[in-house]
Design a protein around this motif. Structure first.
Motif, PDB file in Angstrom:
ATOM      1  N   LEU A  86      77.361   9.886  -6.436  1.00  0.00           N
ATOM      2  CA  LEU A  86      77.262   8.430  -6.336  1.00  0.00           C
ATOM      3  C   LEU A  86      78.274   8.053  -5.254  1.00  0.00           C
ATOM      4  O   LEU A  86      79.175   8.819  -4.958  1.00  0.00           O
ATOM      5  N   TYR A  87      78.134   6.864  -4.691  1.00  0.00           N
ATOM      6  CA  TYR A  87      79.122   6.432  -3.703  1.00  0.00           C
ATOM      7  C   TYR A  87      80.345   5.891  -4.430  1.00  0.00           C
ATOM      8  O   TYR A  87      80.289   4.858  -5.087  1.00  0.00           O
ATOM      9  N   GLY A  89      83.016   4.437  -3.637  1.00  0.00           N
ATOM     10  CA  GLY A  89      83.568   3.128  -3.303  1.00  0.00           C
ATOM     11  C   GLY A  89      82.698   1.963  -3.740  1.00  0.00           C
ATOM     12  O   GLY A  89      83.118   0.814  -3.696  1.00  0.00           O
ATOM     13  N   PHE A  90      81.467   2.257  -4.177  1.00  0.00           N
ATOM     14  CA  PHE A  90      80.541   1.200  -4.589  1.00  0.00           C
ATOM     15  C   PHE A  90      80.879   0.720  -5.995  1.00  0.00           C
ATOM     16  O   PHE A  90      81.349   1.491  -6.825  1.00  0.00           O
ATOM     17  N   ARG A  91      80.578  -0.540  -6.272  1.00  0.00           N
ATOM     18  CA  ARG A  91      80.588  -1.000  -7.657  1.00  0.00           C
ATOM     19  C   ARG A  91      79.272  -0.569  -8.299  1.00  0.00           C
ATOM     20  O   ARG A  91      78.303  -0.268  -7.589  1.00  0.00           O
ATOM     21  N   GLU A  94      76.417  -2.371  -7.091  1.00  0.00           N
ATOM     22  CA  GLU A  94      76.003  -1.993  -5.733  1.00  0.00           C
ATOM     23  C   GLU A  94      75.186  -0.707  -5.742  1.00  0.00           C
ATOM     24  O   GLU A  94      74.309  -0.517  -4.895  1.00  0.00           O
ATOM     25  N   MET A  95      75.456   0.180  -6.713  1.00  0.00           N
ATOM     26  CA  MET A  95      74.617   1.374  -6.848  1.00  0.00           C
ATOM     27  C   MET A  95      73.197   0.960  -7.218  1.00  0.00           C
ATOM     28  O   MET A  95      72.226   1.563  -6.763  1.00  0.00           O
ATOM     29  N   ARG A  97      71.854  -1.901  -6.385  1.00  0.00           N
ATOM     30  CA  ARG A  97      71.263  -2.483  -5.178  1.00  0.00           C
ATOM     31  C   ARG A  97      70.797  -1.370  -4.239  1.00  0.00           C
ATOM     32  O   ARG A  97      69.745  -1.479  -3.601  1.00  0.00           O
ATOM     33  N   PHE A  98      71.596  -0.296  -4.161  1.00  0.00           N
ATOM     34  CA  PHE A  98      71.207   0.873  -3.367  1.00  0.00           C
ATOM     35  C   PHE A  98      69.815   1.344  -3.788  1.00  0.00           C
ATOM     36  O   PHE A  98      68.920   1.543  -2.962  1.00  0.00           O
ATOM     37  N   GLU A 101      67.071  -1.216  -2.814  1.00  0.00           N
ATOM     38  CA  GLU A 101      66.749  -1.295  -1.387  1.00  0.00           C
ATOM     39  C   GLU A 101      65.896  -0.109  -0.940  1.00  0.00           C
ATOM     40  O   GLU A 101      65.111  -0.235  -0.011  1.00  0.00           O
ATOM     41  N   LEU A 102      66.091   1.043  -1.607  1.00  0.00           N
ATOM     42  CA  LEU A 102      65.463   2.268  -1.103  1.00  0.00           C
ATOM     43  C   LEU A 102      64.208   2.690  -1.869  1.00  0.00           C
ATOM     44  O   LEU A 102      63.602   3.684  -1.511  1.00  0.00           O
ATOM     45  N   ASN A 103      63.862   1.918  -2.926  1.00  0.00           N
ATOM     46  CA  ASN A 103      62.721   2.343  -3.737  1.00  0.00           C
ATOM     47  C   ASN A 103      61.819   1.174  -4.095  1.00  0.00           C
ATOM     48  O   ASN A 103      62.250   0.253  -4.773  1.00  0.00           O
ATOM     49  N   PRO A 104      60.554   1.237  -3.671  1.00  0.00           N
ATOM     50  CA  PRO A 104      59.648   0.114  -3.941  1.00  0.00           C
ATOM     51  C   PRO A 104      59.316  -0.050  -5.431  1.00  0.00           C
ATOM     52  O   PRO A 104      59.016  -1.153  -5.868  1.00  0.00           O
ATOM     53  N   LYS A 145      64.137   4.232 -10.856  1.00  0.00           N
ATOM     54  CA  LYS A 145      63.179   4.491  -9.779  1.00  0.00           C
ATOM     55  C   LYS A 145      61.762   4.610 -10.352  1.00  0.00           C
ATOM     56  O   LYS A 145      60.792   4.640  -9.616  1.00  0.00           O
TER      57      LYS A 145
ATOM     58  N   TRP B   3      71.082  -3.505   4.449  1.00  0.00           N
ATOM     59  CA  TRP B   3      72.190  -3.732   3.508  1.00  0.00           C
ATOM     60  C   TRP B   3      73.012  -2.467   3.331  1.00  0.00           C
ATOM     61  O   TRP B   3      74.247  -2.497   3.354  1.00  0.00           O
ATOM     62  N   LEU B   4      72.336  -1.319   3.154  1.00  0.00           N
ATOM     63  CA  LEU B   4      73.056  -0.066   2.905  1.00  0.00           C
ATOM     64  C   LEU B   4      73.944   0.303   4.095  1.00  0.00           C
ATOM     65  O   LEU B   4      75.099   0.703   3.917  1.00  0.00           O
ATOM     66  N   ARG B   7      76.902  -1.986   4.004  1.00  0.00           N
ATOM     67  CA  ARG B   7      77.791  -1.704   2.885  1.00  0.00           C
ATOM     68  C   ARG B   7      78.604  -0.428   3.120  1.00  0.00           C
ATOM     69  O   ARG B   7      79.779  -0.370   2.786  1.00  0.00           O
ATOM     70  N   THR B 100      76.611  13.347  -1.368  1.00  0.00           N
ATOM     71  CA  THR B 100      75.761  12.175  -1.557  1.00  0.00           C
ATOM     72  C   THR B 100      74.476  12.262  -0.751  1.00  0.00           C
ATOM     73  O   THR B 100      73.590  11.432  -0.928  1.00  0.00           O
ATOM     74  N   LEU B 103      71.694  12.397  -2.964  1.00  0.00           N
ATOM     75  CA  LEU B 103      71.294  11.102  -3.503  1.00  0.00           C
ATOM     76  C   LEU B 103      70.512  10.330  -2.448  1.00  0.00           C
ATOM     77  O   LEU B 103      69.400   9.840  -2.705  1.00  0.00           O
ATOM     78  N   GLN B 107      65.533   9.531  -2.207  1.00  0.00           N
ATOM     79  CA  GLN B 107      64.955   8.236  -2.568  1.00  0.00           C
ATOM     80  C   GLN B 107      63.580   8.103  -1.903  1.00  0.00           C
ATOM     81  O   GLN B 107      63.158   8.992  -1.163  1.00  0.00           O
ATOM     82  N   SER B 108      62.922   6.986  -2.172  1.00  0.00           N
ATOM     83  CA  SER B 108      61.580   6.801  -1.608  1.00  0.00           C
ATOM     84  C   SER B 108      61.611   6.675  -0.088  1.00  0.00           C
ATOM     85  O   SER B 108      60.661   7.050   0.592  1.00  0.00           O
ATOM     86  N   VAL B 109      62.713   6.122   0.440  1.00  0.00           N
ATOM     87  CA  VAL B 109      62.875   6.058   1.896  1.00  0.00           C
ATOM     88  C   VAL B 109      63.117   7.477   2.394  1.00  0.00           C
ATOM     89  O   VAL B 109      64.001   8.169   1.901  1.00  0.00           O
TER      90      VAL B 109
END
Lengths: 296, 322
Positions: A86-87, A89-91, A94-95, A97-98, A101-104, A145, B3-4, B7, B100, B103, B107-109
């Motif tokens: 996991l990142y 530094g992210f809250r 925010e994980m 949101r990650f 953003e990356l998965n429809p 996901k 956004w990513l 961030r 990471t 990770l 993802q889908s992207v």
């Protein structure tokens, strides 16, 4: 026509420079199963999982996910790597949101609900979470996901018993809710009993066992009898491993029928005994008949 | 991905923006103070090339131009090194180092889109930042035109004006990213990036004179030629017979008795004597009109390098050797 397997590898191999981490691997996990991938350290488990999620490209053969190549299936696969990346530094929010953003197909409401139930605050930084919480957040990101196949590499390693139980419970709840297929690796067989219903054993870079756990366990017996007649019996039955001391011999055999010789007694085996017997005898293999690989 | 990218890289973006703002303020204050000084203290017609201006010229140079230029003179090396280490190197190395990538790339992207989006967005920001800096310096330089003269093709100025800064920064950024795929440790990638930039800069700087065939001008007024802001490649004497010579024949214009042959005065006397004897100088140089031609040549070279390194970074990332 039967439904395609959730995961089907044919002739799969992966070489790092000169050594083969995985060789000539043909294996299938039927849709809807919770499959355990078992083997000693360095057996090729992680290589097989990385090939299954497209983290690695195969040297030979191919993997299909629900009948389609891995690269076209990334929306349907979720992967939780061994280090639970996991990142830091992210809250936690925010994980999420990650993931969004990356998965429809992302299900944000379900992810938030799951974290609320676990009592993990969304404002907390990922780097400040405990090991168990990190695994839960990583699992939440994977589940939100809405995958059809969830692949987990050693999900329970480095967790305390309570956290193990929590993680497994969460995983089983998701399986019951959505019917997704799970493939998880472990080198601790006892963790898997009662959770998994499909078993894949890899050893020394090759697939040794692949099949339904209940059928597998029911199909094996531990025979105990006089040592001098052991050879004669072994000639007639498929023996996986031999043991015993002195005049007493034990044979773990792939045969469900009771022994004809009255001097021999038979008792059922459990999953761990079966797996250990195979791991001690790398030449032995029990692979499914073609029908079993694709059915169910 | 927008956004990513923001961030994950907002620290670099904000720090770079802050530094640009600080440099802009420095240039603005320096320009305003120099303008005020000139309007108050410079005699009419100054600053300029006239002899009467030399006092005010050197004051402006020493007090206003030089201290600021010392900061910007370091930018070709320091700016590229900073962009390479803090924008480029961590891009992939940090993902590999912390695992990471397992990770981000499941993802889908697709990993291809992830990588191209990051390279495109961050590379675009690097280019814009460099162009902003170049524009600010180009606005500041004319204030000193009279006092300092034209320095269009001088290496220090050439590297921080026009489009060349953007090419350098983009090259450094992609170099850092490529180093991250080869070394997979942020610190190692950073070190390698700095080392390679430190190697590339002198190679490019010394090859600049060969971007074009130099112009050969035969003249006695070479000082004016040097002051036009072009770049001098080499010069040689031309005998009255029109022959170019590397060493002057013996006995031509010996230093007058009582003057140290190594002194500047002796050199001036000798030059004057040679002109009197009918000698002239052949100057091989690049005139300042070649500024844009040279800018685009260097940009082309660096972009080719950036493209090759970018290709390396993409193929190494997508091949999944792990």
């Amino acid at each position: 026509m039967t439904a395609p397997a959730a995961l089907e590898a044919t002739g799969l191999g992966r070489r790092y420079r000169r050594t083969w981490a995985l060789r000539d691997c043909s294996v299938a996990v039927p849709s809807g199963r919770v499959a355990a991938l078992v083997g000693p350290n360095g057996a090729g488990k992680t290589t097989l999982l990385h090939l299954a999620v497209g983290m690695l490209a195969p040297t030979t053969g191919e993997v299909r996910i629900f009948g389609r190549p891995v690269r076209e299936s990334m929306e349907r696969i979720a992967f939780l790597a061994q280090s639970k990346p996991l990142y830091a530094g992210f809250r936690v929010a925010e994980m999420l949101r990650f993931g969004r953003e990356l998965n429809p197909r992302w299900d944000d409401a379900a992810a938030r609900r799951r974290l609320a139930e676990l009592g993990i605050p969304l404002e907390r930084r990922v780097g400040g979470l405990s090991g168990g919480q990190r695994t839960q957040v990583a699992l939440t990101v994977a589940l939100a996901k809405r995958p059809d196949l969830l692949v987990l590499d050693e999900p329970l390693a480095d967790l305390d018993p309570l956290a193990r139980d929590d993680v497994m419970r969460g995983l089983m709840a998701a399986v019951a809710e959505t019917g997704l297929t799970v493939l998880l690796s472990s080198h601790v067989v006892s963790e898997l009993e009662g959770v998994c219903d499909w078993l894949v054993v890899v050893n020394g870079g090759r697939v040794q066992v692949s099949g339904d756990i209940d059928e597998l366990v029911a199909g094996h017996r531990l025979l105990t009898g006089p040592a001098e007649t052991a050879d004669a019996l072994a000639a007639r039955l498929p023996v996986i491993s031999r043991g015993g001391a002195g005049r007493q011999a034990t044979l773990l055999v792939r045969d469900a029928t009771p022994p004809l010789d009255p001097r021999w007694t038979a008792r059922p085996v459990n999953l761990e005994e079966t797996v250990l017997a195979y791991l001690r005898a790398p030449d032995q293999a029990t692979l499914p008949r073609p029908s079993l690989a694709s059915a169910r | 991905m927008l956004w990513l990218t923001w961030r994950q890289h907002r620290t670099q973006i904000l720090v770079t923006g802050g530094l640009l703002l600080a440099l802009g303020l420095l240039l603005l204050v320096s320009g305003l103070r120099a303008t005020a000084y000139i309007s108050e203290h410079a005699p009419s017609g100054c600053p300029g090339p006239a002899a009467a201006c030399s006092g005010v010229n050197s004051t402006i140079y020493d007090d206003y131009y030089h201290p600021v230029f010392m900061v910007f003179g370091l930018l070709p090396l320091v700016g590229s090194a900073l962009v390479g280490t803090f924008w480029g190197a961590p891009l992939l190395a940090a993902e590999f180092e912390r695992g990471t990538n397992a990770l981000a790339w499941t993802q889908s992207v697709s990993p291809r889109r992830w990588l191209l989006a990051k390279l495109g967005l961050l590379g675009g920001m690097v280019v814009v930042a460099a162009l902003v800096l170049s524009a600010m310096i180009s606005a500041w330089l004319p204030v000193f035109h009279g006092a300092v003269g034209d320095k269009t093709l001088e290496p220090g100025t050439f590297t921080i004006t026009g489009v060349v800064p953007a090419a350098w920064w983009l090259f450094a950024f992609v170099l850092g990213a490529a180093a991250g795929t080869l070394f997979r440790r942020t610190l190692a990638a950073m070190a390698v990036t700095v080392a390679l930039i430190a190697l590339t800069i002198p190679v490019v700087f010394f090859s600049r004179d060969s971007y074009a065939e130099p112009v050969r001008t035969v003249t006695t007024g070479w000082t004016a030629l040097y002051d036009r802001g072009g770049s001098l490649v080499r010069d040689a004497w031309v005998t009255p017979a029109g022959q170019e010579v590397v060493t002057l024949p013996d006995g031509v214009c010996p230093p007058p008795p009582g003057v140290d042959a190594r002194s500047e005065r002796a050199q001036l006397l000798k030059d004057g004597c040679l002109i009197g004897e009918g000698y002239r100088k052949a100057v091989y140089h690049h005139p300042p009109e070649r500024f844009w031609r040279f800018q685009w040549t260097e940009t082309g070279i660096l972009l080719t390098g950036a493209l090759a390194l970018g290709g390396l970074a993409v193929t190494r990332t997508l091949r999944r050797r792990n």
